[in-house]
Design a protein around this motif. Structure first.
Motif, PDB file in Angstrom:
ATOM      1  N   LYS A   1      42.488  37.469  14.236  1.00 14.28           N
ATOM      2  CA  LYS A   1      43.184  36.457  15.105  1.00 14.28           C
ATOM      3  C   LYS A   1      43.369  37.000  16.346  1.00 14.28           C
ATOM      4  O   LYS A   1      44.737  37.544  16.643  1.00 14.28           O
ATOM      5  N   GLY A   2      42.738  37.508  17.400  1.00  8.61           N
ATOM      6  CA  GLY A   2      42.787  37.931  18.470  1.00  8.61           C
ATOM      7  C   GLY A   2      42.931  39.664  18.417  1.00  8.61           C
ATOM      8  O   GLY A   2      43.091  40.052  17.475  1.00  8.61           O
ATOM      9  N   TRP A   3      43.036  40.405  19.551  1.00  9.38           N
ATOM     10  CA  TRP A   3      43.240  41.594  19.737  1.00  9.38           C
ATOM     11  C   TRP A   3      43.565  41.842  21.259  1.00  9.38           C
ATOM     12  O   TRP A   3      43.358  40.960  22.017  1.00  9.38           O
ATOM     13  N   GLY A   4      43.908  43.186  21.414  1.00  9.68           N
ATOM     14  CA  GLY A   4      44.265  43.725  22.658  1.00  9.68           C
ATOM     15  C   GLY A   4      43.126  44.455  23.564  1.00  9.68           C
ATOM     16  O   GLY A   4      42.297  43.768  24.283  1.00  9.68           O
ATOM     17  N   LEU A   5      43.039  45.652  22.990  1.00 10.43           N
ATOM     18  CA  LEU A   5      42.121  46.545  23.708  1.00 10.43           C
ATOM     19  C   LEU A   5      40.775  46.288  23.213  1.00 10.43           C
ATOM     20  O   LEU A   5      39.707  46.114  23.798  1.00 10.43           O
ATOM     21  N   TYR A   6      40.688  46.032  21.788  1.00  8.92           N
ATOM     22  CA  TYR A   6      39.301  45.736  21.198  1.00  8.92           C
ATOM     23  C   TYR A   6      39.521  45.530  19.573  1.00  8.92           C
ATOM     24  O   TYR A   6      40.713  45.733  19.114  1.00  8.92           O
ATOM     25  N   ALA A   7      38.567  45.017  19.019  1.00 12.96           N
ATOM     26  CA  ALA A   7      38.697  44.803  17.442  1.00 12.96           C
ATOM     27  C   ALA A   7      38.109  45.973  16.630  1.00 12.96           C
ATOM     28  O   ALA A   7      38.659  46.804  15.998  1.00 12.96           O
ATOM     29  N   ILE A   8      36.891  46.066  16.887  1.00 17.91           N
ATOM     30  CA  ILE A   8      36.012  47.289  16.265  1.00 17.91           C
ATOM     31  C   ILE A   8      35.723  48.357  17.301  1.00 17.91           C
ATOM     32  O   ILE A   8      34.964  48.271  18.270  1.00 17.91           O
ATOM     33  N   GLY A   9      35.822  49.525  17.118  1.00 18.59           N
ATOM     34  CA  GLY A   9      35.554  50.690  17.970  1.00 18.59           C
ATOM     35  C   GLY A   9      34.894  51.849  17.181  1.00 18.59           C
ATOM     36  O   GLY A   9      35.110  52.009  16.136  1.00 18.59           O
TER      37      GLY A   9
END
Length: 394
Positions: free
Chosen positions: A287-295
């Protein structure tokens, strides 16, 4: 008279048949609803939540895990001790009988820990959880908050289930009772909700984790065969770290399944962030993210499969992030998206490398059927610590 009898019978049939059809139509929605209720559960929950008498069959939970953790059969069977927490107080060195720390450190061998009633526990020092331990919060509202949190160090066969863990605090170095009952000195800790160090066969299921100064879950220093499932992560910057640091090569053997979780609202990054190892990220809602979800960095492989990525209305739409590095290093990162669904303009940048999709290669005990991403809102509806009624199904 014969003609009248025949006509009377036919007349009755003409009444009975419509009544029978009408009765079936009334029952049909109830049958459909029953099927839908069963269908709303994912493969883990279906294994035990449909049992209205689950309180007397708690150990069935150990047979319901999937993914890299496999089945938790070592947590049940001969020699199992049942322990009930009745006292929310905590003493890091001299725990009282009835407290959570007493059960974790003083009860020997296999232990299944439950809670007598709702309680909020403020841990004075990190709780060092030992092997073959199940902490089962089902049936009570159990909150660990405002103090230290959980550390799993060099242990195996642990289940952490249906707890709320939030507002963990960083801790200075000091003495604490180890899971074997001996006093040991530990260094300062950053305030992770659940930290795994050199562990194997750990299942983190149906917990609500939020608002801690470092991360919510860390899988580090060679830990492997982990399943993180059915949890809800909220209000957190760094959510989940898989892999200790860019120099710890032992994490190449790390295998983690991340399934049926809800990420958000208000989660910024690391859902997860992976170094070296392999992660199967499957059937989660973002449900959304700021910088990224998967890194990731340092040769990680991530198979993102049948997830639902809902991008924030304002902000970054790209799901993935790679640590800044040269072209050769970037090509070693293997991010693959298979049957994911993207909403609100979300996008997924796949691998810069050869594009091979690395399969999880689960064995018989680890395998589970992957759901279609369009059904995830239903299948993750119960993510987080469960609210089980006094009687009946959970």
């Amino acid at each position: 008279m014969a003609k009248q009898s025949i006509m009377s019978i036919l007349s009755k049939r003409n009444i009975l048949i419509p009544l029978l059809v009408f009765s079936m139509l009334i029952m049909l929605p109830n049958l459909t609803l029953a099927k839908k209720r069963g269908g709303r559960m994912n493969v883990i929950d279906r294994c035990w939540r449909r049992d209205p008498n689950w309180r007397n069959h708690r150990e069935q939970l150990a047979r319901c895990s999937v993914g890299y953790v496999g089945k938790m059969n070592n947590n049940i069977g001969g020699g199992l001790t049942w322990y009930i927490v009745s006292d929310p107080s905590d003493d890091a060195i001299h725990p009282k009988p009835g407290t959570l720390r007493y059960g974790v450190t003083q009860v020997k061998g296999k232990k299944w820990i439950t809670f007598k009633h709702d309680m909020k526990i403020k841990l004075a020092k990190p709780l060092l959880v030992g092997s073959f331990t199940t902490i089962d919060g089902r049936g009570a509202k159990v909150e660990i908050a405002g103090g230290a949190c959980l550390i799993l160090r060099k242990v195996t066969d642990v289940i952490i289930h249906s707890l709320k863990i939030r507002n963990c605090k960083a801790q200075p170095a000091g003495d604490v009772l180890n899971h074997d009952g001996a006093i040991m000195s530990i260094g300062p800790v950053d305030g992770d909700a659940i930290r795994m160090i050199s562990c194997a066969k750990i299942w983190i299921d149906h917990n609500t984790l939020a608002t801690s100064p470092d991360g919510l879950i860390d899988v580090t220093r060679g830990s492997t065969d982990i399943t993180i499932s059915n949890n809800q992560f909220i209000d957190q910057n760094k959510v989940m770290l898989l892999g200790h640091d860019d120099g710890f090569l032992r994490d190449r053997n790390m295998k983690v399944t991340v399934a049926y979780n809800k990420f958000g609202p208000n989660c910024h990054q690391r859902m997860p962030r992976v170094r070296f190892g392999y992660s199967h990220v499957v059937n989660n809602i973002y449900k959304g993210w700021g910088l990224y979800a998967i890194g990731g960095s340092m040769d990680p492989s991530v198979r993102s499969e049948a997830n639902l990525f809902i991008a924030p209305k304002n902000g970054k739409k790209e799901v993935t992030w790679r640590k800044a590095m040269n072209i050769a290093e970037r090509k070693k990162i293997n991010f693959q998206s298979i049957k994911d669904i993207f909403e609100n303009g979300a996008s997924f940048k796949e691998s810069d490398g050869d594009g091979n999709s690395v399969k999880p290669n689960y064995n018989k005990e680890q395998y589970f059927r992957i759901a279609v991403a369009i059904n995830l809102r239903k299948l993750t509806r119960a993510a987080g610590a469960l609210k089980c009624p006094p009687v009946g199904r959970c």
